[in-house]
Design a protein around this motif. Structure first.
Motif, mmCIF file in Angstrom:
data_model
loop_
_atom_site.group_PDB
_atom_site.id
_atom_site.type_symbol
_atom_site.label_atom_id
_atom_site.label_comp_id
_atom_site.label_asym_id
_atom_site.label_seq_id
_atom_site.Cartn_x
_atom_site.Cartn_y
_atom_site.Cartn_z
ATOM 1 N N CYS A 49 -6.271 -2.476 2.307
ATOM 2 C CA CYS A 49 -6.767 -1.556 3.342
ATOM 3 C C CYS A 49 -8.141 -0.935 3.099
ATOM 4 O O CYS A 49 -8.997 -0.966 3.989
ATOM 5 C CB CYS A 49 -5.775 -0.421 3.587
ATOM 6 N N LEU A 53 -11.271 -1.066 5.653
ATOM 7 C CA LEU A 53 -11.854 0.175 6.183
ATOM 8 C C LEU A 53 -13.342 0.274 5.851
ATOM 9 O O LEU A 53 -14.146 0.729 6.677
ATOM 10 C CB LEU A 53 -11.095 1.394 5.642
ATOM 11 N N LEU B 70 -4.930 1.855 10.751
ATOM 12 C CA LEU B 70 -4.905 1.215 9.440
ATOM 13 C C LEU B 70 -4.758 2.263 8.339
ATOM 14 O O LEU B 70 -3.983 2.095 7.390
ATOM 15 C CB LEU B 70 -6.204 0.424 9.246
ATOM 16 N N LEU B 71 -5.483 3.358 8.469
ATOM 17 C CA LEU B 71 -5.454 4.412 7.469
ATOM 18 C C LEU B 71 -4.070 5.052 7.389
ATOM 19 O O LEU B 71 -3.558 5.325 6.301
ATOM 20 C CB LEU B 71 -6.502 5.473 7.816
ATOM 21 N N THR B 72 -3.453 5.288 8.548
ATOM 22 C CA THR B 72 -2.119 5.880 8.575
ATOM 23 C C THR B 72 -1.134 4.984 7.820
ATOM 24 O O THR B 72 -0.359 5.454 6.989
ATOM 25 C CB THR B 72 -1.633 6.077 10.023
ATOM 26 N N HIS B 74 -1.866 2.791 5.562
ATOM 27 C CA HIS B 74 -2.265 2.782 4.152
ATOM 28 C C HIS B 74 -1.728 4.009 3.423
ATOM 29 O O HIS B 74 -1.208 3.903 2.303
ATOM 30 C CB HIS B 74 -3.792 2.715 4.064
ATOM 31 N N LEU B 75 -1.838 5.164 4.060
ATOM 32 C CA LEU B 75 -1.350 6.394 3.442
ATOM 33 C C LEU B 75 0.161 6.319 3.248
ATOM 34 O O LEU B 75 0.682 6.693 2.203
ATOM 35 C CB LEU B 75 -1.690 7.607 4.317
ATOM 36 N N ARG B 76 0.845 5.807 4.276
ATOM 37 C CA ARG B 76 2.319 5.783 4.224
ATOM 38 C C ARG B 76 2.860 4.781 3.236
ATOM 39 O O ARG B 76 3.954 4.973 2.700
ATOM 40 C CB ARG B 76 2.889 5.462 5.610
ATOM 41 N N CYS B 78 0.798 2.042 0.632
ATOM 42 C CA CYS B 78 0.104 1.912 -0.655
ATOM 43 C C CYS B 78 -0.119 3.236 -1.375
ATOM 44 O O CYS B 78 0.189 3.370 -2.559
ATOM 45 C CB CYS B 78 -1.264 1.249 -0.473
ATOM 46 N N VAL B 79 -0.687 4.221 -0.670
ATOM 47 C CA VAL B 79 -1.025 5.482 -1.327
ATOM 48 C C VAL B 79 0.237 6.196 -1.794
ATOM 49 O O VAL B 79 0.309 6.676 -2.936
ATOM 50 C CB VAL B 79 -1.867 6.397 -0.392
ATOM 51 N N SER B 80 1.252 6.246 -0.923
ATOM 52 C CA SER B 80 2.505 6.912 -1.298
ATOM 53 C C SER B 80 3.157 6.235 -2.498
ATOM 54 O O SER B 80 3.605 6.897 -3.433
ATOM 55 C CB SER B 80 3.474 6.946 -0.110
ATOM 56 N N ASP B 82 1.680 4.388 -4.805
ATOM 57 C CA ASP B 82 0.859 4.613 -5.997
ATOM 58 C C ASP B 82 1.067 6.005 -6.570
ATOM 59 O O ASP B 82 1.174 6.187 -7.781
ATOM 60 C CB ASP B 82 -0.628 4.422 -5.649
ATOM 61 N N ILE B 83 1.114 6.999 -5.671
ATOM 62 C CA ILE B 83 1.294 8.368 -6.154
ATOM 63 C C ILE B 83 2.649 8.524 -6.821
ATOM 64 O O ILE B 83 2.774 9.132 -7.892
ATOM 65 C CB ILE B 83 1.089 9.370 -4.997
ATOM 66 N N ILE C 83 4.469 13.989 -1.820
ATOM 67 C CA ILE C 83 4.891 12.588 -1.807
ATOM 68 C C ILE C 83 5.856 12.316 -2.941
ATOM 69 O O ILE C 83 6.878 11.651 -2.767
ATOM 70 C CB ILE C 83 3.660 11.650 -1.853
ATOM 71 N N MET C 95 -2.826 13.048 8.481
ATOM 72 C CA MET C 95 -3.486 12.211 9.492
ATOM 73 C C MET C 95 -3.977 13.054 10.667
ATOM 74 O O MET C 95 -5.048 12.799 11.203
ATOM 75 C CB MET C 95 -2.522 11.133 10.019
#
Lengths: 103, 103, 103, 103
Positions: A49, A53, B70-72, B74-76, B78-80, B82-83, C83, C95
Motif C-alpha cells: 500500500c 500511495l 486504500l489507506l483505510t 492499509h490501516l485496518r 497491515c498497520v494493525s 504490524d502494531i 490496536i 480515518m
C-alpha cells in the motif's frame, strides 16, 4: 488552425491554443495517463500500500503541474484579453475555478 | 515480539488483497484513466480553460478518494497487524506516506 | 503528572502528554498565533495583497507541521495502544480525522 | 501603455483598501487568532488528539477562506488595473502566489 481566433463569445466558448502549447499540455496528459496505468499494474502485482500511495501522490503532483501550466496560459491570454475588453465576469469565473484548485 | 518476521514479508513487501477490494480499487483506477483521456479529448477539441481545469479538479478528487479507500484498508490490515506484532517502524512508514497525502 | 495515564475511556477522552511534547506543541501554537497577529499588522499597514497571501500560506504550512507532529504522536501512542488492546474503532476515528487533513 | 507608472506605486507597493473590506478581512483574522488560542487551551486541558486535529483543520479552512476573499479583491482591483495598464508582470506575480495556495 494556429493563430485562428474563434469569436470571443460563441454559444460554447472555445480556446484555440498555439500548437506548441497544446503539444506540451497533451504530453503532460499522456504521461499522467501512463502513470495511472502504472498504478493499475502495481495493484495487479499486489504492491504494498505505501508504495501505491506514494505513486498516487506523484500522479496528483503531475496533475497539479498540468493545472498550473494551463492556468498560467489562461491568465495571460483569455483573462487578460477579457479584462482589457471590460468583461468583468471573467474574474468571477476565474475565482470559481481557483476555489476548486486551492487548498 | 520485536524481530519476529511474519511469512508475508519477502525482500519486497507484497500485499495480497481480497478479490472484492482489489476489484473496487481497480474500477476506481479505470475510471480515473478514462477521466484523463477525457481531458485529452477536451484539449483536442479546444475546450475553454476553466472547463478543463474544472474537470482536472474532478480527476484530483477521484484520485484522493482512491487514496482514502486504500489507506483505510492499509490501516485496518497491515498497520494493525504490524502494531500487534510489535513492528513499530510501520508507524514511521505511515507518517512518511501521510506527509505526501496531507495538505 | 508526566507518566500518569487517564482511564483509557472516560466520558470525555483525555490525553496526558509528556511535558516535553506538550511544550513543543505549545511553542508551535504560540508561533502560529504570532504569525496571525503579523497578518493583522500587514493589513493595518496596507500591505500589498500578494505579500499578505504569501505570509498566510506560511501560516498554513506552520499549522500543517503542527498537525503532523501531533498526528505522529497520536499514532505512536493512542492508536498503537488501542490496536494492541483490540479497540478497532480507533481506525475509523483516525480515518475521519485524516479525511479532514488530506488534500 | 507599457511603462506607464500609476501613482499608487511606491518603492514598496501598498494597497489602500476601502474601510468595509479591511474590516471584514480584519474580523476574519481576529477570529482565526481566537481559534489558535482555542487550540492552545485544548492542549493545556489535555484534549484528545483527534479533537485537536479536527479544530486545527477548522483553523486551516478559516485561513483558506481569508485567502479567497483577499485574492478575489486582488484580482478585481490590482490585477485588473495592471492588466488594463499593460503591466504584464502582475500575472507572473499572481501565478507565484497561486502556486503557494494551490493544492
Amino acid at each position: 488552425m494556429p493563430g485562428m481566433h474563434a469569436g470571443a463569445h460563441a454559444s460554447v466558448r472555445k480556446k484555440v491554443r498555439d500548437e506548441e502549447e497544446r503539444r506540451e499540455l497533451m504530453n503532460r496528459l499522456k504521461r499522467i495517463e501512463g502513470q495511472v496505468r502504472g498504478l493499475q499494474r502495481m495493484l495487479e502485482e499486489n504492491a504494498y500500500c505505501p508504495e501505491i500511495l506514494t505513486q498516487a501522490s506523484a500522479v496528483n503532483s503531475a496533475l497539479n503541474s498540468f493545472c498550473r501550466v494551463l492556468l498560467t496560459a489562461h491568465l495571460r491570454t483569455c483573462v487578460s484579453e477579457d479584462i482589457r475588453a471590460g468583461r468583468e465576469d471573467t474574474v468571477d469565473e476565474l475565482m470559481a475555478v481557483l476555489q476548486k484548485l486551492m487548498k
